[in-house]
Design a protein around this motif. Structure first.
Motif, short mmCIF file in Angstrom:
data_model
loop_
_atom_site.label_atom_id
_atom_site.label_comp_id
_atom_site.label_asym_id
_atom_site.label_seq_id
_atom_site.Cartn_x
_atom_site.Cartn_y
_atom_site.Cartn_z
N GLN A 159 1.15 -1.31 -0.03
CA GLN A 159 -0.06 0.16 -0.19
C GLN A 159 0.95 0.90 -0.22
N GLN A 173 -6.91 2.85 2.79
CA GLN A 173 -7.61 2.17 3.26
C GLN A 173 -9.35 2.36 4.22
N SER A 175 -10.53 0.62 6.34
CA SER A 175 -9.85 -0.04 7.50
C SER A 175 -9.77 1.03 8.56
N GLN A 178 -13.07 0.74 11.03
CA GLN A 178 -13.24 0.22 11.91
C GLN A 178 -12.44 0.55 13.99
N ARG A 199 -3.10 5.43 -2.26
CA ARG A 199 -1.92 4.54 -2.48
C ARG A 199 -1.18 5.05 -3.96
N GLN A 213 -13.93 3.19 -1.15
CA GLN A 213 -13.43 1.63 -0.21
C GLN A 213 -15.37 1.96 0.53
N GLU A 215 -16.29 0.01 4.26
CA GLU A 215 -16.02 -1.63 4.43
C GLU A 215 -17.53 -0.96 5.65
N PHE A 253 -5.18 -10.92 5.37
CA PHE A 253 -4.72 -9.39 5.62
C PHE A 253 -4.76 -9.32 7.23
N PHE A 255 -5.68 -7.63 10.02
CA PHE A 255 -6.46 -7.58 10.94
C PHE A 255 -7.07 -7.89 10.96
N THR A 256 -7.28 -9.47 10.16
CA THR A 256 -8.56 -10.13 10.42
C THR A 256 -8.44 -11.64 10.26
N GLY A 287 -12.48 -7.97 -0.53
CA GLY A 287 -11.59 -8.56 0.51
C GLY A 287 -12.27 -8.20 2.14
N ALA A 288 -12.06 -9.36 3.21
CA ALA A 288 -13.10 -10.24 4.58
C ALA A 288 -12.52 -10.43 5.20
N ALA A 310 -15.29 -8.03 9.31
CA ALA A 310 -15.57 -7.26 8.37
C ALA A 310 -15.36 -6.73 7.02
N PHE A 311 -15.19 -6.18 6.23
CA PHE A 311 -15.06 -6.45 4.48
C PHE A 311 -14.69 -4.99 4.01
N GLY A 312 -14.52 -5.99 3.32
CA GLY A 312 -13.92 -3.92 2.61
C GLY A 312 -14.09 -4.22 1.34
N1 PHE Z 1 -8.77 -3.23 4.22
C1 PHE Z 1 -8.57 -4.26 2.82
C2 PHE Z 1 -7.42 -4.06 1.64
O1 PHE Z 1 -8.15 -2.57 1.48
C3 PHE Z 1 -9.60 -4.61 2.91
C4 PHE Z 1 -10.67 -5.27 3.86
C5 PHE Z 1 -10.74 -4.54 4.68
C6 PHE Z 1 -9.89 -6.30 4.72
C7 PHE Z 1 -11.63 -5.71 5.67
C8 PHE Z 1 -10.50 -7.74 5.40
C9 PHE Z 1 -11.64 -6.81 5.98
O2 PHE Z 1 -7.36 -4.37 0.60
#
Ligand code: PHE
Length: 343
Positions: A159, A173, A175, A178, A199, A213, A215, A253, A255-256, A287-288, A310-312
């Motif tokens: 990134q 991102q 995120s 969150q 980025r 994005q 989130e 990821f 954070f997940t 992504g999640a 979480a998902f993005g």
């Molecule tokens: N923040 C991640 C990205 O930019 C996407 C993501 C969000 C993944 C939340 C998992 C949970 O690639």
């Protein structure tokens, strides 16, 4: 006395005639002063009454008053007639020609990215999520540290970041929102956060240094991967049609845990393989994963009690798919010929 009477009559006749001919209010006022003013003929007649006999005087006085009243009435009538005429003249001169064709200002339309963002948010708002927002100029701590991406972590390289100082950057991102939400509010949490991210990528057909994005974050007791899959399945069907299926591929990821990338069946071919999906039948859109226990405790939430997912979602990618747009640059050039197609 008959002399005076005659004089009075003549005076009144002259006055009525001249008044009749007066063209405007100024002229009318001048006539009033001329005939009825202190130096005017009416006053002169009154003054000369001294030469009359005591019997004649009251008769003459009565006559003078009568004439004066007549003159005043004439004056008033003419005054209102002139006022009306002036008003009509003004109205006539200010007439608006409503038969002229109007100039059209043209109606705009929402930008395709705004449309996709609105549609996605709508789906989640209907599921009871709330919209959250965070700053685009973000602390390294929120964008990386608290999401388990410490300094030197390889995920930072993917990134390429615009740093403003050592610890302030343009968020890469959504995120970090969150973290901000979990620091401020306690579970149960269900939020969705649309926004711009940055980025340092070179602009080409599929990359842009600024993109969008969305989130999503859900934290509660007993939240499982099954809940994540169910929510995403519902989202995919609502946005891309009833027959849309989702596929999860293992990913990483920081954070997940576990993490995945989510594909949906291709919106063009429905899964059989075509140009849009490069023959794969699937297209990656987000992504999640399950929120990492350390991320929960970083925000003061006990991971023994709570869990979350979480998902993005990548907005540009989703919009390109929905509308069959082949170059990301179209979104930012604001060429009306492009934008007009989304009315
Ligand atoms: N923040 C991640 C990205 O930019 C996407 C993501 C969000 C993944 C939340 C998992 C949970 O690639």
């Amino acid at each position: 006395m008959s002399n005076m009477k005659e004089e009075l009559r003549k005076l009144a006749d002259d006055f009525h005639q001249q008044t009749d001919n007066a063209a405007d209010l100024t002229e009318l006022d001048a006539l009033r002063v001329k005939y009825m003013g202190k130096k005017g003929p009416l006053t002169a007649v009154l003054r000369s009454m001294g030469s009359l006999s005591p019997e004649e005087r009251p008769l003459m006085g009565q006559l003078v008053n009568q004439v004066r009243e007549e003159m005043e009435t004439t004056l008033d009538n003419k005054k209102s007639a002139l006022r009306i005429a002036e008003k009509n003249l003004k109205l006539a001169s200010e007439t608006i020609d409503i038969s002229l064709p109007g100039s059209s200002s043209g109606s705009g339309a929402r930008h395709p990215l705004t449309r996709v963002i609105d549609e996605i948010c709508e789906v989640f708002l209907n599921l009871g999520y709330q919209i959250a927002e965070g700053p685009e100029i973000e602390l390294d701590r929120y964008n990386f540290e608290l999401l388990r991406i410490p300094e030197g972590h390889p995920a930072r390289d993917t990134q390429d970041t615009f740093y403003m100082s050592d610890n302030i950057l343009l968020r890469t991102q959504t995120s970090p929102v969150q973290i901000r939400v979990m620091e401020e509010q306690k579970p149960p949490l269900k939020i969705i956060c649309p926004g711009k991210v940055y980025r340092s990528d070179t602009l080409d057909a599929t990359h842009s240094p600024i993109f969008h994005q969305i989130e999503g974050l859900v934290v509660d007791k007993d939240v499982t991967m099954g809940d994540l899959i169910g929510s995403l399945q519902l989202f995919a069907r609502q946005l891309f049609g009833e027959n849309t299926k989702i596929r999860l591929r293992p990913h990483h990821f920081p954070f997940t845990e576990p993490s995945c990338e989510v594909d949906i069946t291709c919106w063009t071919c429905g899964g059989s393989g075509c140009r849009t999906c490069k023959g794969e039948g699937w297209i990656e859109i987000l992504g999640a994963g399950m929120v990492h226990p350390e991320v929960l405790s970083n925000c003061g939430i006990d991971p023994e009690i709570y869990s979350g997912f979480a998902f993005g979602i990548g907005v540009e990618r989703t919009a390109m798919g929905r509308y069959g747009i082949d170059d990301i640059r179209h979104f930012y050039e604001n060429d009306v010929r492009f934008l007009k197609q989304f009315k």
